[in-house]
Design a protein around this motif. Structure first.
Motif, PDB file in Angstrom:
ATOM      1  N   SER A  72       3.999 -71.381  50.619  1.00  0.00           N
ATOM      2  CA  SER A  72       3.394 -70.059  50.460  1.00  0.00           C
ATOM      3  C   SER A  72       4.311 -68.932  50.940  1.00  0.00           C
ATOM      4  O   SER A  72       4.054 -67.770  50.666  1.00  0.00           O
ATOM      5  CB  SER A  72       2.047 -69.996  51.184  1.00  0.00           C
ATOM      6  OG  SER A  72       2.225 -70.321  52.544  1.00  0.00           O
ATOM      7  N   HIS A  73       5.369 -69.255  51.688  1.00  0.00           N
ATOM      8  CA  HIS A  73       6.384 -68.249  52.028  1.00  0.00           C
ATOM      9  C   HIS A  73       7.750 -68.916  51.999  1.00  0.00           C
ATOM     10  O   HIS A  73       7.865 -70.145  51.909  1.00  0.00           O
ATOM     11  CB  HIS A  73       6.090 -67.554  53.368  1.00  0.00           C
ATOM     12  CG  HIS A  73       6.006 -68.481  54.546  1.00  0.00           C
ATOM     13  ND1 HIS A  73       7.108 -68.927  55.214  1.00  0.00           N
ATOM     14  CD2 HIS A  73       4.933 -69.044  55.167  1.00  0.00           C
ATOM     15  CE1 HIS A  73       6.734 -69.725  56.205  1.00  0.00           C
ATOM     16  NE2 HIS A  73       5.415 -69.813  56.195  1.00  0.00           N
ATOM     17  N   GLU A  74       8.807 -68.107  52.069  1.00  0.00           N
ATOM     18  CA  GLU A  74      10.162 -68.621  51.800  1.00  0.00           C
ATOM     19  C   GLU A  74      10.648 -69.658  52.802  1.00  0.00           C
ATOM     20  O   GLU A  74      11.554 -70.433  52.505  1.00  0.00           O
ATOM     21  CB  GLU A  74      11.158 -67.471  51.722  1.00  0.00           C
ATOM     22  CG  GLU A  74      11.335 -66.710  53.024  1.00  0.00           C
ATOM     23  CD  GLU A  74      12.299 -65.542  52.906  1.00  0.00           C
ATOM     24  OE1 GLU A  74      12.868 -65.157  53.936  1.00  0.00           O
ATOM     25  OE2 GLU A  74      12.476 -65.038  51.791  1.00  0.00           O
ATOM     26  N   ASP A  75      10.076 -69.705  54.004  1.00  0.00           N
ATOM     27  CA  ASP A  75      10.509 -70.671  55.008  1.00  0.00           C
ATOM     28  C   ASP A  75       9.556 -71.859  55.129  1.00  0.00           C
ATOM     29  O   ASP A  75       9.515 -72.537  56.151  1.00  0.00           O
ATOM     30  CB  ASP A  75      10.649 -69.991  56.378  1.00  0.00           C
ATOM     31  CG  ASP A  75      11.775 -68.974  56.379  1.00  0.00           C
ATOM     32  OD1 ASP A  75      12.690 -69.110  55.560  1.00  0.00           O
ATOM     33  OD2 ASP A  75      11.720 -68.043  57.198  1.00  0.00           O
ATOM     34  N   GLU A  76       8.783 -72.113  54.083  1.00  0.00           N
ATOM     35  CA  GLU A  76       7.821 -73.217  54.097  1.00  0.00           C
ATOM     36  C   GLU A  76       7.982 -74.044  52.826  1.00  0.00           C
ATOM     37  O   GLU A  76       8.155 -73.505  51.739  1.00  0.00           O
ATOM     38  CB  GLU A  76       6.401 -72.657  54.183  1.00  0.00           C
ATOM     39  CG  GLU A  76       5.332 -73.717  54.247  1.00  0.00           C
ATOM     40  CD  GLU A  76       3.951 -73.091  54.349  1.00  0.00           C
ATOM     41  OE1 GLU A  76       3.489 -72.875  55.487  1.00  0.00           O
ATOM     42  OE2 GLU A  76       3.373 -72.802  53.294  1.00  0.00           O
ATOM     43  N   LEU A  77       7.948 -75.361  52.995  1.00  0.00           N
ATOM     44  CA  LEU A  77       8.007 -76.282  51.865  1.00  0.00           C
ATOM     45  C   LEU A  77       6.747 -77.139  51.871  1.00  0.00           C
ATOM     46  O   LEU A  77       6.342 -77.632  52.931  1.00  0.00           O
ATOM     47  CB  LEU A  77       9.234 -77.192  51.978  1.00  0.00           C
ATOM     48  CG  LEU A  77      10.604 -76.511  52.026  1.00  0.00           C
ATOM     49  CD1 LEU A  77      11.686 -77.528  52.360  1.00  0.00           C
ATOM     50  CD2 LEU A  77      10.901 -75.827  50.713  1.00  0.00           C
ATOM     51  N   ASN A  78       6.141 -77.312  50.714  1.00  0.00           N
ATOM     52  CA  ASN A  78       5.045 -78.267  50.578  1.00  0.00           C
ATOM     53  C   ASN A  78       5.653 -79.654  50.414  1.00  0.00           C
ATOM     54  O   ASN A  78       6.706 -79.809  49.797  1.00  0.00           O
ATOM     55  CB  ASN A  78       4.181 -77.934  49.363  1.00  0.00           C
ATOM     56  CG  ASN A  78       3.452 -76.617  49.528  1.00  0.00           C
ATOM     57  OD1 ASN A  78       3.011 -76.270  50.609  1.00  0.00           O
ATOM     58  ND2 ASN A  78       3.338 -75.873  48.442  1.00  0.00           N
ATOM     59  N   SER A  95       0.761 -82.126  53.993  1.00  0.00           N
ATOM     60  CA  SER A  95       1.668 -81.647  55.032  1.00  0.00           C
ATOM     61  C   SER A  95       2.681 -80.641  54.485  1.00  0.00           C
ATOM     62  O   SER A  95       2.857 -80.503  53.277  1.00  0.00           O
ATOM     63  CB  SER A  95       2.371 -82.816  55.714  1.00  0.00           C
ATOM     64  OG  SER A  95       3.106 -83.561  54.795  1.00  0.00           O
ATOM     65  N   LYS A  96       3.317 -79.950  55.410  1.00  0.00           N
ATOM     66  CA  LYS A  96       4.297 -78.923  55.076  1.00  0.00           C
ATOM     67  C   LYS A  96       5.505 -79.061  55.986  1.00  0.00           C
ATOM     68  O   LYS A  96       5.424 -79.652  57.058  1.00  0.00           O
ATOM     69  CB  LYS A  96       3.693 -77.531  55.256  1.00  0.00           C
ATOM     70  CG  LYS A  96       2.467 -77.281  54.382  1.00  0.00           C
ATOM     71  CD  LYS A  96       1.983 -75.859  54.492  1.00  0.00           C
ATOM     72  CE  LYS A  96       0.777 -75.615  53.608  1.00  0.00           C
ATOM     73  NZ  LYS A  96       0.928 -75.961  52.230  1.00  0.00           N
ATOM     74  N   ILE A  97       6.613 -78.482  55.540  1.00  0.00           N
ATOM     75  CA  ILE A  97       7.805 -78.367  56.372  1.00  0.00           C
ATOM     76  C   ILE A  97       8.012 -76.881  56.636  1.00  0.00           C
ATOM     77  O   ILE A  97       8.060 -76.082  55.695  1.00  0.00           O
ATOM     78  CB  ILE A  97       9.061 -78.938  55.673  1.00  0.00           C
ATOM     79  CG1 ILE A  97       8.908 -80.437  55.400  1.00  0.00           C
ATOM     80  CG2 ILE A  97      10.325 -78.642  56.477  1.00  0.00           C
ATOM     81  CD1 ILE A  97       8.929 -81.314  56.621  1.00  0.00           C
ATOM     82  N   GLN A  98       8.115 -76.515  57.915  1.00  0.00           N
ATOM     83  CA  GLN A  98       8.430 -75.139  58.273  1.00  0.00           C
ATOM     84  C   GLN A  98       9.879 -75.102  58.732  1.00  0.00           C
ATOM     85  O   GLN A  98      10.268 -75.835  59.643  1.00  0.00           O
ATOM     86  CB  GLN A  98       7.491 -74.632  59.369  1.00  0.00           C
ATOM     87  CG  GLN A  98       6.070 -74.501  58.870  1.00  0.00           C
ATOM     88  CD  GLN A  98       5.089 -74.095  59.954  1.00  0.00           C
ATOM     89  OE1 GLN A  98       5.383 -74.175  61.142  1.00  0.00           O
ATOM     90  NE2 GLN A  98       3.909 -73.677  59.533  1.00  0.00           N
ATOM     91  N   VAL A  99      10.666 -74.265  58.069  1.00  0.00           N
ATOM     92  CA  VAL A  99      12.097 -74.167  58.336  1.00  0.00           C
ATOM     93  C   VAL A  99      12.344 -72.973  59.251  1.00  0.00           C
ATOM     94  O   VAL A  99      11.857 -71.873  58.987  1.00  0.00           O
ATOM     95  CB  VAL A  99      12.885 -74.000  57.022  1.00  0.00           C
ATOM     96  CG1 VAL A  99      14.364 -73.834  57.299  1.00  0.00           C
ATOM     97  CG2 VAL A  99      12.641 -75.196  56.113  1.00  0.00           C
ATOM     98  N   SER A 100      13.067 -73.193  60.329  1.00  0.00           N
ATOM     99  CA  SER A 100      13.399 -72.120  61.266  1.00  0.00           C
ATOM    100  C   SER A 100      14.874 -71.766  61.130  1.00  0.00           C
ATOM    101  O   SER A 100      15.748 -72.604  61.367  1.00  0.00           O
ATOM    102  CB  SER A 100      13.102 -72.558  62.699  1.00  0.00           C
ATOM    103  OG  SER A 100      13.604 -71.601  63.604  1.00  0.00           O
ATOM    104  N   HIS A 101      15.148 -70.518  60.755  1.00  0.00           N
ATOM    105  CA  HIS A 101      16.533 -70.038  60.652  1.00  0.00           C
ATOM    106  C   HIS A 101      17.153 -69.881  62.033  1.00  0.00           C
ATOM    107  O   HIS A 101      18.354 -70.112  62.198  1.00  0.00           O
ATOM    108  CB  HIS A 101      16.571 -68.688  59.921  1.00  0.00           C
ATOM    109  CG  HIS A 101      16.223 -68.785  58.474  1.00  0.00           C
ATOM    110  ND1 HIS A 101      17.163 -68.823  57.480  1.00  0.00           N
ATOM    111  CD2 HIS A 101      15.021 -68.852  57.850  1.00  0.00           C
ATOM    112  CE1 HIS A 101      16.568 -68.901  56.301  1.00  0.00           C
ATOM    113  NE2 HIS A 101      15.263 -68.932  56.502  1.00  0.00           N
ATOM    114  N   GLU A 102      16.349 -69.492  63.020  1.00  0.00           N
ATOM    115  CA  GLU A 102      16.870 -69.187  64.356  1.00  0.00           C
ATOM    116  C   GLU A 102      17.511 -70.398  65.021  1.00  0.00           C
ATOM    117  O   GLU A 102      18.577 -70.307  65.602  1.00  0.00           O
ATOM    118  CB  GLU A 102      15.755 -68.641  65.274  1.00  0.00           C
ATOM    119  CG  GLU A 102      15.208 -67.295  64.868  1.00  0.00           C
ATOM    120  CD  GLU A 102      14.210 -67.387  63.708  1.00  0.00           C
ATOM    121  OE1 GLU A 102      13.450 -68.377  63.641  1.00  0.00           O
ATOM    122  OE2 GLU A 102      14.216 -66.479  62.858  1.00  0.00           O
ATOM    123  N   ASN A 103      16.845 -71.548  64.964  1.00  0.00           N
ATOM    124  CA  ASN A 103      17.398 -72.725  65.642  1.00  0.00           C
ATOM    125  C   ASN A 103      17.716 -73.878  64.683  1.00  0.00           C
ATOM    126  O   ASN A 103      17.906 -75.006  65.119  1.00  0.00           O
ATOM    127  CB  ASN A 103      16.473 -73.195  66.769  1.00  0.00           C
ATOM    128  CG  ASN A 103      15.088 -73.577  66.280  1.00  0.00           C
ATOM    129  OD1 ASN A 103      14.842 -73.659  65.075  1.00  0.00           O
ATOM    130  ND2 ASN A 103      14.182 -73.833  67.213  1.00  0.00           N
TER     131      ASN A 103
END
Length: 197
Positions: A72-78, A95-103
């Motif tokens: 639903s947003h650019e840093d999330e994958l279904n 489930s989803k994958i949330q991607v963190s650019h910071e770390n």
């Protein structure tokens, strides 16, 4: 997912082989061009860990495939997962994958709680080598765009294992002979569709 043992032939040969040098595992830095490269189908090949809950799961899973689609947003994958668990084919798409650019981490989130967290290690574009980091035990997994990987790619994975003080005895692999039909795939005579979990 049985551990593979390599037998060395003779002490002179063993003494002449130097252990691989261990460079730090280099995580992928996520940006707007990286995340789209993760989309699509992946096959889980092998995992290694000494973390008891991961061990139990790796022993029970004899086949797994998954696909990433935009969230639903650019840093999330279904995530849609297909696996053979204790002999039964299951499909899970909650489930989803949330991607963190910071770390530079990927958090696997199921029912709004983080199930696992990992760093994607720099490697071939058709490989996903994940270093699982939210536990106090070394854990590493390998997935690929195809159900089989080359000998060179497997050697790369084993070199990373060595550097985390894991051995081939800690490895549990999957097998295409236990494959489940992927969602939307026609099943052959006598096959049943995977159960939705």
């Amino acid at each position: 997912m049985l551990a593979t043992l390599t037998l060395l032939l003779g002490l002179p040969l063993a003494l002449s082989i130097e252990p691989p040098s261990c460079a730090p595992l280099v995580p992928v830095t996520f940006d707007n061009t990286t995340i789209p490269t993760l989309l699509g189908q992946w096959f889980y090949i092998v995992g290694a860990s000494r973390y008891p809950p991961h061990l139990a799961e790796m022993k029970a899973v004899t086949y797994a495939a998954f696909s990433f689609s935009p969230g639903s947003h650019e840093d999330e994958l279904n995530v849609t997962e297909v696996m053979r668990l204790n002999g039964t084919c299951l499909v899970r798409n909650s489930s989803k994958i949330q991607v963190s650019h910071e770390n530079s981490t990927m958090a696997h989130v199921d029912e709004n709680r983080v199930v696992s967290m990992a760093r994607l290690i720099q490697s071939d574009k058709d490989l996903l080598i994940l270093n699982h980091i939210n536990i106090d035990f070394p854990s590493l997994s390998l997935s690929a765009r195809t159900p089989n990987v080359s000998k060179e790619h497997m050697e790369e994975f084993k070199a990373h294992l060595h550097c985390l003080d894991l051995t081939e005895e800690d490895m549990f692999d999957t097998s295409t002979k236990d494959a489940c039909p992927l969602p939307g795939e026609k099943t052959g005579e006598g096959d049943t569709d995977p159960q939705l979990k």
